[in-house]
Design a protein around this motif. Structure first.
Motif, PDB file in Angstrom:
ATOM      1  N   HIS A  74      13.181 -60.876  59.912  1.00  0.00           N
ATOM      2  CA  HIS A  74      12.043 -60.141  60.469  1.00  0.00           C
ATOM      3  C   HIS A  74      10.847 -60.263  59.523  1.00  0.00           C
ATOM      4  O   HIS A  74       9.712 -60.500  59.954  1.00  0.00           O
ATOM      5  CB  HIS A  74      12.412 -58.677  60.681  1.00  0.00           C
ATOM      6  N   MET A  75      11.099 -60.129  58.237  1.00  0.00           N
ATOM      7  CA  MET A  75      10.006 -60.231  57.262  1.00  0.00           C
ATOM      8  C   MET A  75       9.395 -61.627  57.285  1.00  0.00           C
ATOM      9  O   MET A  75       8.181 -61.786  57.200  1.00  0.00           O
ATOM     10  CB  MET A  75      10.522 -59.924  55.849  1.00  0.00           C
ATOM     11  N   THR A  76      10.234 -62.635  57.392  1.00  0.00           N
ATOM     12  CA  THR A  76       9.719 -64.005  57.451  1.00  0.00           C
ATOM     13  C   THR A  76       8.901 -64.206  58.720  1.00  0.00           C
ATOM     14  O   THR A  76       7.853 -64.865  58.702  1.00  0.00           O
ATOM     15  CB  THR A  76      10.867 -65.027  57.390  1.00  0.00           C
ATOM     16  N   ALA A  77       9.373 -63.629  59.806  1.00  0.00           N
ATOM     17  CA  ALA A  77       8.641 -63.735  61.076  1.00  0.00           C
ATOM     18  C   ALA A  77       7.239 -63.153  60.929  1.00  0.00           C
ATOM     19  O   ALA A  77       6.256 -63.718  61.416  1.00  0.00           O
ATOM     20  CB  ALA A  77       9.404 -63.016  62.185  1.00  0.00           C
ATOM     21  N   ARG A  78       7.152 -62.028  60.235  1.00  0.00           N
ATOM     22  CA  ARG A  78       5.830 -61.424  60.041  1.00  0.00           C
ATOM     23  C   ARG A  78       4.928 -62.342  59.231  1.00  0.00           C
ATOM     24  O   ARG A  78       3.727 -62.451  59.503  1.00  0.00           O
ATOM     25  CB  ARG A  78       5.984 -60.061  59.366  1.00  0.00           C
ATOM     26  N   LYS A  79       5.512 -62.993  58.242  1.00  0.00           N
ATOM     27  CA  LYS A  79       4.709 -63.912  57.432  1.00  0.00           C
ATOM     28  C   LYS A  79       4.238 -65.098  58.263  1.00  0.00           C
ATOM     29  O   LYS A  79       3.104 -65.557  58.124  1.00  0.00           O
ATOM     30  CB  LYS A  79       5.515 -64.410  56.224  1.00  0.00           C
TER      31      LYS A  79
END
Lengths: 412, 107
Positions: free
Chosen positions: A376-381
């Motif tokens: 999820h964090m990577t998706a936000r990036k």
């Protein structure tokens, strides 16, 4: 930075803009007017930890009172704004007080949509938005046996997980054809339907509630259009919210699914901004105007307005993100995936996690994940970087979000 | 009320008397200690409550959970062996006197 700012609404957005204004060095009066009693508090735990008794009321507070006092943020609680007087730049409170503003920030949030059927006002029929609602609900959960939840959105499902954990039988009735239809992909709906079914929650789809039946003033069941009555001693109505836009509309500001603002979160009145659940705004992560109901939107819009008032205005471009905890499952959404027409599912079943990569009109619009916070964090990036991604790439063997992010950055 | 001290990168510090059972993150945020953002409110979902636990305390604050471990790879400031998500450390009387260092940035 010495002029009075008045904030209407003491929820997440209202509290945040007050705090952010002080952090930005605003020295003039900062007044938050809220219609709830007490200090501003977090809403997410109200449908989860608070109902389970894992958090008490003190644990919900966004800031201790001493913090607001020290920051000279004046909180006027249990007060409604009756009228915005734009010509004189004041707000009239329902108790007759008038507060002057150089800048007004509307953070009025939203209120629960009412179920317009006979019996909706019977004892045992509840809604969940405020701490007062949650207090009542917590009390009822301790004594009720059979819950019917009208609406399979985030609140309805979070409650269903809690109620079944507490030993109640739970039946969820949803008007659409799947759960969380408004916000997630069909694949994600299917996953959560299975999880809720596993824990014993019964779900009905295309269910039209026509009446809440009762005896001696108390709810005893919920009737649907086909005539069936599902017995219940607790009925949670969770069919969404409507924005509190009335004082804006009455003051002549444009409203359309909320208080209309531009990319700076400014209304048509240069001295009035709107943020949070009440604000209809242009969002680069979606099409047209949107109104986002999330902690992230409330907090980031508050920060955006505070920065603008402090002289560093930027358009609101924060990546939308959201989470919903239902039982042991953590659903997270990066971007706005509602309306995605193409979806690529990638899963690690052994680890109990998967993701739905979403596209609309060929454009990458976001990622839904379950139990996969790092992705999820990577998706936000990825979304923040504006990295392009095609369905073919997302479906490729060995595709990894992290690698794609790195590759995208290098290409730029 | 166990005390927890937050040390900023510039060396300035603030000590908070926390309620037992409250997380190190919650004690910071509710008391207006800046440097911990806690965007997700303590759900181990945002990695913006990152702290470096003082060496003297690292054994005593407990182990990093699996989800927390994944999230610690997503912090804005570099991950170090003593990195923790402060929403996952609960204040108890055993942690009275805990010292944590705040990273340069949370986002």
């Amino acid at each position: 930075m010495t002029e009075p700012v008045v904030i209407v609404g003491s929820g997440q957005a209202g509290l945040q803009v007050g705090v952010s204004l002080r952090e930005a060095g605003h020295r003039g009066p900062v007044t938050i007017v809220g219609d709830e009693p007490g200090l501003p508090y977090q809403r997410p735990p109200l449908s989860k930890a608070y109902l389970l008794g894992k958090t008490d009321e003190a644990g919900l507070l966004l800031r201790r009172e001493a913090v607001l006092t020290e920051a000279e943020i004046d909180l006027v609680a249990s007060a409604r704004v009756a009228e915005i007087r734009r010509a004189s730049q004041t707000v009239l409170l329902s108790d007759g007080r008038e507060l002057p503003y150089a800048h007004l920030i509307l953070a009025t949030g939203a209120r629960n949509r009412v179920l317009p059927v006979p019996g909706a006002d019977l004892d045992g029929v509840v809604m969940l938005r405020s701490l007062a609602d949650a207090r009542e609900l917590r009390g009822r959960l301790a004594v009720c046996r059979r819950a019917v939840v009208v609406g399979a959105g985030f609140i309805g499902l979070e409650f269903a997980a809690v109620a079944s954990e507490l030993g109640l039988s739970v039946h969820v009735m949803e008007a659409a054809g799947r759960v969380m239809a408004r916000a997630v992909s069909p694949e994600m709906s299917a996953y959560f339907l299975e999880r809720h079914t596993e824990r014993g929650v019964v779900t009905s789809f295309r269910a039209a509630v026509t009446e809440i039946v009762g005896e001696t003033g108390r709810a005893t069941g919920v009737r649907t259009r086909d005539g069936t009555v599902v017995p219940a001693d607790l009925v949670l109505v969770a069919i969404g919210v409507v924005p509190n836009e009335e004082i804006a509309r009455d003051a002549g500001l444009e409203t359309a699914n909320g208080v209309v603002v531009d990319e700076r979160l400014l209304t048509s009145d240069p001295n009035i901004s709107a943020i949070g659940d009440c604000a209809a705004h242009p969002n680069p992560f979606d099409e047209g105007m949107v109104r986002l109901e999330s902690v992230q939107n409330a907090v980031d819009q508050a920060r955006t307005v505070a920065a603008r008032l402090a002289g560093h205005g930027q358009p609101y471009r924060s990546v939308p993100w959201f989470w919903s905890d239902q039982g042991r499952d953590k659903l997270q959404i990066a971007g706005i995936t509602a309306g995605a027409d193409t979806r690529i599912v990638r899963s690690e079943e052994a680890a109990g996690r998967f993701m739905v990569i979403c596209f609309r009109g060929g454009r990458f619009v976001g990622i839904e994940t379950v139990n996969w916070p790092a992705e999820h964090m990577t998706a936000r990036k990825l979304l923040a970087a504006g990295t392009a991604l095609t369905p073919a790439q997302a479906a490729a063997e060995g595709f990894r979000l992290k690698d794609h992010l790195t590759a995208g950055v290098m290409a730029a | 009320m166990p005390a927890v001290t937050y040390v900023r990168p510039d060396g300035a510090s603030r000590t908070i008397e926390a309620d037992e059972g409250v997380s190190v993150m919650q004690a910071a945020v509710s008391n207006g200690v800046s440097g911990i953002d806690a965007d997700c409110g303590g759900a181990a979902s945002c990695a913006t409550c990152h702290v470096y636990v003082d060496e003297a305390w690292i054994e005593r604050v407990g182990q990093v959970g699996d989800d927390e471990n994944d999230m610690l790879d997503c912090t804005a400031s570099e991950r170090r062996p003593n990195s923790r998500l402060s929403c996952q450390i609960e204040m108890t009387s055993e942690l009275d006197g805990l010292v944590v260092r705040l990273p340069e940035t949370q986002s």
